[in-house]
Design a protein around this motif. Structure first.
Motif, PDB file in Angstrom:
ATOM      1  N   SER A  65      -7.379 -21.728   4.259  1.00 36.64           N
ATOM      2  CA  SER A  65      -7.431 -20.915   3.378  1.00 36.64           C
ATOM      3  C   SER A  65      -8.115 -19.749   5.066  1.00 36.64           C
ATOM      4  CB  SER A  65      -8.219 -21.163   2.637  1.00 36.64           C
ATOM      5  OG  SER A  65      -7.914 -21.265   1.571  1.00 36.64           O
ATOM      6  N   LEU A  66      -8.905 -20.603   5.663  1.00 40.64           N
ATOM      7  CA  LEU A  66      -9.517 -20.055   7.024  1.00 40.64           C
ATOM      8  C   LEU A  66      -8.289 -19.505   8.207  1.00 40.64           C
ATOM      9  CD1 LEU A  66     -12.460 -22.986   7.055  1.00 40.64           C
ATOM     10  CD2 LEU A  66     -12.798 -20.058   6.448  1.00 40.64           C
ATOM     11  N   ILE A  71      -8.784 -17.380  11.519  1.00 42.06           N
ATOM     12  CA  ILE A  71      -9.885 -18.008  12.723  1.00 42.06           C
ATOM     13  C   ILE A  71      -9.427 -19.163  13.282  1.00 42.06           C
ATOM     14  CG2 ILE A  71     -11.716 -16.273  11.663  1.00 42.06           C
ATOM     15  CD1 ILE A  71     -12.313 -18.495  10.203  1.00 42.06           C
ATOM     16  N   GLN A  72      -8.259 -19.482  13.134  1.00 37.83           N
ATOM     17  CA  GLN A  72      -8.194 -21.521  12.821  1.00 37.83           C
ATOM     18  C   GLN A  72      -8.589 -22.134  15.144  1.00 37.83           C
ATOM     19  OE1 GLN A  72      -5.955 -18.155  13.031  1.00 37.83           O
ATOM     20  NE2 GLN A  72      -3.663 -18.923  13.914  1.00 37.83           N
ATOM     21  N   GLN A  73      -8.606 -20.592  15.963  1.00 38.62           N
ATOM     22  CA  GLN A  73      -9.267 -21.065  17.015  1.00 38.62           C
ATOM     23  C   GLN A  73     -10.674 -21.023  16.626  1.00 38.62           C
ATOM     24  OE1 GLN A  73      -5.972 -18.532  19.424  1.00 38.62           O
ATOM     25  NE2 GLN A  73      -7.243 -19.766  21.228  1.00 38.62           N
ATOM     26  N   GLN A  74     -11.331 -20.268  16.328  1.00 33.62           N
ATOM     27  CA  GLN A  74     -13.090 -20.520  15.800  1.00 33.62           C
ATOM     28  C   GLN A  74     -13.116 -21.909  15.550  1.00 33.62           C
ATOM     29  OE1 GLN A  74     -10.684 -17.723  15.984  1.00 33.62           O
ATOM     30  NE2 GLN A  74     -11.901 -15.211  16.169  1.00 33.62           N
ATOM     31  N   LEU A  75     -12.107 -21.632  14.187  1.00 31.39           N
ATOM     32  CA  LEU A  75     -12.864 -22.916  13.179  1.00 31.39           C
ATOM     33  C   LEU A  75     -12.646 -23.803  14.427  1.00 31.39           C
ATOM     34  CD1 LEU A  75     -13.214 -23.967  10.612  1.00 31.39           C
ATOM     35  CD2 LEU A  75     -10.832 -23.561   9.778  1.00 31.39           C
ATOM     36  N   SER A  76     -11.485 -24.738  15.096  1.00 34.83           N
ATOM     37  CA  SER A  76     -11.054 -25.163  15.443  1.00 34.83           C
ATOM     38  C   SER A  76     -12.507 -25.830  16.436  1.00 34.83           C
ATOM     39  CB  SER A  76     -10.014 -25.667  16.758  1.00 34.83           C
ATOM     40  OG  SER A  76     -10.020 -26.512  16.687  1.00 34.83           O
ATOM     41  N   GLY A 147     -12.218 -33.040  10.810  1.00 33.35           N
ATOM     42  CA  GLY A 147     -10.647 -33.178  10.768  1.00 33.35           C
ATOM     43  C   GLY A 147      -9.746 -32.275  10.045  1.00 33.35           C
ATOM     44  N   ALA A 148      -9.996 -32.896   8.598  1.00 26.15           N
ATOM     45  CA  ALA A 148      -9.067 -32.256   7.787  1.00 26.15           C
ATOM     46  C   ALA A 148      -8.460 -31.164   7.868  1.00 26.15           C
ATOM     47  CB  ALA A 148      -8.917 -33.056   7.143  1.00 26.15           C
ATOM     48  N   VAL A 149     -10.194 -30.561   8.035  1.00 27.97           N
ATOM     49  CA  VAL A 149      -9.937 -28.821   7.410  1.00 27.97           C
ATOM     50  C   VAL A 149      -9.922 -28.614   9.226  1.00 27.97           C
ATOM     51  CG1 VAL A 149     -11.206 -26.625   8.014  1.00 27.97           C
ATOM     52  CG2 VAL A 149     -12.476 -28.765   6.624  1.00 27.97           C
ATOM     53  N   ALA A 150      -9.871 -28.631  10.407  1.00 27.45           N
ATOM     54  CA  ALA A 150      -8.721 -28.942  11.440  1.00 27.45           C
ATOM     55  C   ALA A 150      -7.926 -28.567  11.808  1.00 27.45           C
ATOM     56  CB  ALA A 150      -9.949 -28.952  12.287  1.00 27.45           C
ATOM     57  N   ALA A 220      -1.824 -22.872  23.804  1.00 31.67           N
ATOM     58  CA  ALA A 220      -2.276 -21.000  23.465  1.00 31.67           C
ATOM     59  C   ALA A 220      -2.008 -20.726  22.390  1.00 31.67           C
ATOM     60  CB  ALA A 220      -0.748 -20.645  24.858  1.00 31.67           C
ATOM     61  N   PRO A 221      -2.182 -19.688  22.406  1.00 27.37           N
ATOM     62  CA  PRO A 221      -2.506 -19.133  20.652  1.00 27.37           C
ATOM     63  C   PRO A 221      -0.958 -18.715  20.884  1.00 27.37           C
ATOM     64  CG  PRO A 221      -4.191 -19.140  21.885  1.00 27.37           C
ATOM     65  CD  PRO A 221      -3.542 -18.872  22.762  1.00 27.37           C
ATOM     66  N   ILE A 222      -0.332 -18.678  19.089  1.00 26.67           N
ATOM     67  CA  ILE A 222       0.523 -18.111  19.096  1.00 26.67           C
ATOM     68  C   ILE A 222       1.424 -17.415  19.289  1.00 26.67           C
ATOM     69  CG2 ILE A 222       2.417 -17.759  16.838  1.00 26.67           C
ATOM     70  CD1 ILE A 222       1.345 -20.302  15.668  1.00 26.67           C
ATOM     71  N   VAL A 223      -0.005 -16.316  19.165  1.00 26.48           N
ATOM     72  CA  VAL A 223      -0.302 -14.542  19.059  1.00 26.48           C
ATOM     73  C   VAL A 223       0.587 -14.467  20.870  1.00 26.48           C
ATOM     74  CG1 VAL A 223      -0.710 -12.681  19.457  1.00 26.48           C
ATOM     75  CG2 VAL A 223      -1.387 -13.922  17.702  1.00 26.48           C
TER      76      VAL A 223
END
Length: 233
Positions: A65-66, A71-76, A147-150, A220-223
């Protein structure tokens, strides 16, 4: 990053023996029949793995959801920092803030049901004990949940927690068979290794979030990858 879950479970299983050891020692296994005993212990572990997988699926969904908000990078990075900070904060300081307090009613109910299950010897006893055991509060389980969230994925979150549970099986099984077999010096060494490894995992999550373009470690990010591919054309 999935392999880190198994190693966290393997190294942290000494902590699991300390927390869940009394439950393991009290398992109503059939000690007169070796095959039946192995089967009962295996079913107990399956119960724990089912509980961990459900926890992983829930928190993997939270991570997904996040990720939808980009914000996957910021979350990690945030989860990596949180892991490191929680390890560095003295235990006495953390103990003042009972993080599981909001869940006390549910935990109390789990413990009550667990106590009743330990008195039974029916076919479903061992999977019930293992399942309830998986929901008891534990600092290392919380780390695995981060870790599961990440992972940012429903299925990978569940798989991350299953791998964590698999890592705890060797020492937990040995404890059931051999009791308190580890001497104090070995326990102290492993206990010292656990926070070091948690910090390493935290650092890996931070590296992954930084997207430095290092294959497997910090991709590297997918973008950016898609942009690079378009430039090549």
């Amino acid at each position: 990053m999935l392999y880190s879950a198994f190693i966290l479970g393997l190294l942290g299983s000494l902590h699991c023996v300390g927390m869940c050891g009394p439950i393991a020692f009290m398992l109503p296994v059939d000690r007169s029949n070796s095959f039946k005993k192995v089967s009962q212990i295996s079913i107990y572990h399956i119960g724990r793995l089912i509980a961990y997988s459900l926890i992983g699926l829930v928190f993997g969904l939270v991570g997904k959801s996040l990720y939808i908000f980009g914000i996957q990078q910021q979350l990690s990075i945030a989860i990596g920092l949180l892991m490191i900070v929680l390890v560095l904060i003295p235990y006495k300081t953390l103990a003042k803030y009972n993080l599981s307090k909001p869940l006390n009613k549910m935990i109390s109910k789990v413990k009550s049901n667990l106590g009743q299950a330990l008195k039974k010897k029916t076919a479903d006893t061992f999977i019930t004990i293992g399942f309830l055991n998986g929901f008891l509060p534990c600092g290392l389980v919380y780390m695995a949940v981060f870790g599961a969230v990440a992972t940012g994925s429903l299925l990978q979150g569940g798989f991350y927690m299953v791998l964590f549970g698999l890592g705890t099986i060797p020492l937990m099984t040995s404890a059931i068979y051999l009791g308190k077999f580890l001497n104090q010096s070995i326990k102290q060494r492993i206990q010292k290794a656990i926070p070091v490894f948690v910090v390493i995992i935290g650092a890996l999550f931070i590296l992954r979030g930084l997207g430095l373009g290092i294959p497997y470690l910090s991709p590297a990010p997918i973008v950016e990858m898609a942009s690079s591919a378009m430039d090549c054309h």
